[in-house]
Design a protein around this motif. Sequence first.
Motif, PDB file in Angstrom:
ATOM      1  N   UNK A 104      -1.149  -1.385 -13.573  1.00 25.04           N
ATOM      2  CA  UNK A 104       0.239  -1.279 -13.119  1.00 25.04           C
ATOM      3  C   UNK A 104       0.520  -1.916 -11.760  1.00 25.04           C
ATOM      4  N   UNK A 105      -0.508  -2.428 -11.095  1.00 24.50           N
ATOM      5  CA  UNK A 105      -0.293  -3.141  -9.839  1.00 24.50           C
ATOM      6  C   UNK A 105      -0.629  -2.349  -8.597  1.00 24.50           C
ATOM      7  N   UNK A 106      -0.367  -1.053  -8.607  1.00 20.88           N
ATOM      8  CA  UNK A 106      -0.649  -0.210  -7.445  1.00 20.88           C
ATOM      9  C   UNK A 106      -0.663   1.244  -7.888  1.00 20.88           C
ATOM     10  N   UNK A 107      -1.279   2.087  -7.065  1.00 17.26           N
ATOM     11  CA  UNK A 107      -1.337   3.505  -7.405  1.00 17.26           C
ATOM     12  C   UNK A 107      -1.444   4.337  -6.133  1.00 17.26           C
ATOM     13  N   UNK A 108      -0.800   5.496  -6.161  1.00 16.17           N
ATOM     14  CA  UNK A 108      -0.950   6.509  -5.121  1.00 16.17           C
ATOM     15  C   UNK A 108      -1.719   7.673  -5.740  1.00 16.17           C
ATOM     16  N   UNK A 109      -2.771   8.122  -5.059  1.00 13.25           N
ATOM     17  CA  UNK A 109      -3.638   9.162  -5.614  1.00 13.25           C
ATOM     18  C   UNK A 109      -3.690  10.346  -4.657  1.00 13.25           C
ATOM     19  N   UNK A 110      -3.237  11.489  -5.112  1.00 15.98           N
ATOM     20  CA  UNK A 110      -3.353  12.718  -4.340  1.00 15.98           C
ATOM     21  C   UNK A 110      -4.480  13.569  -4.890  1.00 15.98           C
ATOM     22  N   UNK A 111      -5.219  14.230  -4.005  1.00 19.00           N
ATOM     23  CA  UNK A 111      -6.351  15.066  -4.415  1.00 19.00           C
ATOM     24  C   UNK A 111      -6.245  16.426  -3.735  1.00 19.00           C
ATOM     25  N   UNK A 112      -6.438  17.479  -4.508  1.00 20.42           N
ATOM     26  CA  UNK A 112      -6.492  18.830  -3.939  1.00 20.42           C
ATOM     27  C   UNK A 112      -7.775  19.515  -4.400  1.00 20.42           C
ATOM     28  N   UNK A 113      -8.040  20.675  -3.819  1.00 19.77           N
ATOM     29  CA  UNK A 113      -9.251  21.437  -4.159  1.00 19.77           C
ATOM     30  C   UNK A 113     -10.507  20.589  -4.013  1.00 19.77           C
ATOM     31  N   UNK A 269      -4.080   2.251  -3.583  1.00 17.80           N
ATOM     32  CA  UNK A 269      -4.746   1.011  -3.979  1.00 17.80           C
ATOM     33  C   UNK A 269      -3.696   0.003  -4.415  1.00 17.80           C
ATOM     34  N   UNK A 270      -3.848  -1.233  -3.955  1.00 13.93           N
ATOM     35  CA  UNK A 270      -2.925  -2.316  -4.304  1.00 13.93           C
ATOM     36  C   UNK A 270      -3.736  -3.473  -4.877  1.00 13.93           C
ATOM     37  N   UNK A 271      -3.414  -3.875  -6.084  1.00 14.00           N
ATOM     38  CA  UNK A 271      -4.079  -5.017  -6.718  1.00 14.00           C
ATOM     39  C   UNK A 271      -3.458  -6.301  -6.174  1.00 14.00           C
ATOM     40  N   UNK A 272      -4.230  -7.057  -5.394  1.00 12.26           N
ATOM     41  CA  UNK A 272      -3.661  -8.248  -4.754  1.00 12.26           C
ATOM     42  C   UNK A 272      -3.264  -9.302  -5.782  1.00 12.26           C
ATOM     43  N   UNK A 273      -3.844  -9.235  -6.974  1.00  6.76           N
ATOM     44  CA  UNK A 273      -3.500 -10.203  -8.018  1.00  6.76           C
ATOM     45  C   UNK A 273      -2.036 -10.109  -8.440  1.00  6.76           C
ATOM     46  N   UNK A 274      -1.379  -9.001  -8.121  1.00  9.21           N
ATOM     47  CA  UNK A 274       0.039  -8.867  -8.463  1.00  9.21           C
ATOM     48  C   UNK A 274       0.934  -9.638  -7.498  1.00  9.21           C
ATOM     49  N   UNK A 275       0.329 -10.156  -6.420  1.00  6.24           N
ATOM     50  CA  UNK A 275       1.087 -10.935  -5.447  1.00  6.24           C
ATOM     51  C   UNK A 275       0.677 -12.407  -5.460  1.00  6.24           C
ATOM     52  N   UNK A 276      -0.614 -12.635  -5.635  1.00  5.71           N
ATOM     53  CA  UNK A 276      -1.154 -13.990  -5.761  1.00  5.71           C
ATOM     54  C   UNK A 276      -2.571 -13.851  -6.293  1.00  5.71           C
ATOM     55  N   UNK A 277      -3.162 -14.927  -6.817  1.00  6.78           N
ATOM     56  CA  UNK A 277      -4.547 -14.819  -7.281  1.00  6.78           C
ATOM     57  C   UNK A 277      -5.453 -14.304  -6.164  1.00  6.78           C
ATOM     58  N   UNK A 278      -6.356 -13.411  -6.518  1.00 12.94           N
ATOM     59  CA  UNK A 278      -7.209 -12.773  -5.516  1.00 12.94           C
ATOM     60  C   UNK A 278      -7.975 -13.790  -4.679  1.00 12.94           C
ATOM     61  N   UNK A 279      -8.465 -14.848  -5.313  1.00 18.21           N
ATOM     62  CA  UNK A 279      -9.233 -15.846  -4.566  1.00 18.21           C
ATOM     63  C   UNK A 279      -8.372 -16.518  -3.504  1.00 18.21           C
ATOM     64  N   UNK A 280      -7.123 -16.783  -3.843  1.00 14.07           N
ATOM     65  CA  UNK A 280      -6.209 -17.403  -2.886  1.00 14.07           C
ATOM     66  C   UNK A 280      -5.918 -16.435  -1.736  1.00 14.07           C
TER      67      UNK A 280
END
Length: 356
Positions: A104-113, A269-280
């Motif tokens: 999905x391009x990015x995610x927010x992860x909350x953790x408890x306990x 976490x943000x997948x940089x491939x959603x903005x440009x190729x990771x290598x670039x």
Amino acid sequence: MKYSTEFLKSYICDVLKAVGLTEENGRIVAESLISANLRGVDSHGVTRLPIYVKRLQTGAVTPNPNVQVEQESDATLLIDGNDGMGQIVGTKAIELGVEKAKKNGAVYIGVKNSTHFGTGAFFIQQALKHDMIAYAMSNAPSTMAPFGGIQPYLGTNPFAFGVPAQKNKPIIFDMATSVVARGKIISAEQRDEDIPLGWAIDKEGRPTTNAKEALEGTVLPFAGPKGYAISLMMDIMSGVLTGAGFGPHINNIYGDFDKPQNVGHFFQLIDVNRFMPAEHFKMRVDQMIDEIKSSPKAVGVEEIFLPGEIELNTEQERLNNGIHLGKEVYESIKLVGEEVGVSIDNFKLQNRRDLR
């Protein structure tokens, strides 16, 4: 004496297995502790093994937690850590988060306990392998007063971020929101050493260089009101938002042995491939790093460093030459091993090549 990473990992893993962890979970925690030592953050390294073992023995920590996703959407995960060790819970959170961010391009992860998760950099490094820009934060038991106060309310609430690079070392930033991590004051107290003025105040609100008085008082936020504000936000994200404990409602790792800590974490976490190729993207990061490294230096400065560069240099040196353990740390991990039936002396005999 210096010890190789594999020697220490194997020993720590066996100690943790002796108190109920599986091989896989023991390895995760061992790698987290060794990672801290490798990076020069010895206050969060193998010195933590005795307190981890004690909390496992008292039942305050679940050795092999059933980590569950309680709620999720395309861009969010709320995870219940089942009172497991923070390293185990956090690793599972990153694993699930990477999968969702790739989809999905990015995610927010909350953790408890959850519980104390070690260093944030440990999780950042996991995410960087997948070409993610990563943020990690956690709350912690109350050890820091609000700016202007003398009664601890907030924790040292660490946060970290990381950016992948191509030919250069990745950028990895990891810090507590106090002037210094409380673990460093604990280490100073154990060695009967003074601490620098400005790290903490005593219980009456007076500046102190005495580590024992500092532990009875409160650590200070970095940059005064700015650090206080950032620590507050870390606690809102990690604790209030996730449903974990926050402020004084988190149990002390060095006490409250009959209660789970209910620490909270928060990752992005943000997948940089959603903005440009990771290598670039990584080539552009390299360009930025090279330009900063080659920029004019102030008088007396030999080299300009990027965040995390010194720690990565230390990591390489210690991988090559071994990790030095002071006498007190060595004796503490030796004793805790003996208490659970694991002899470090037998490890020495079996792994002579792993001693430096």
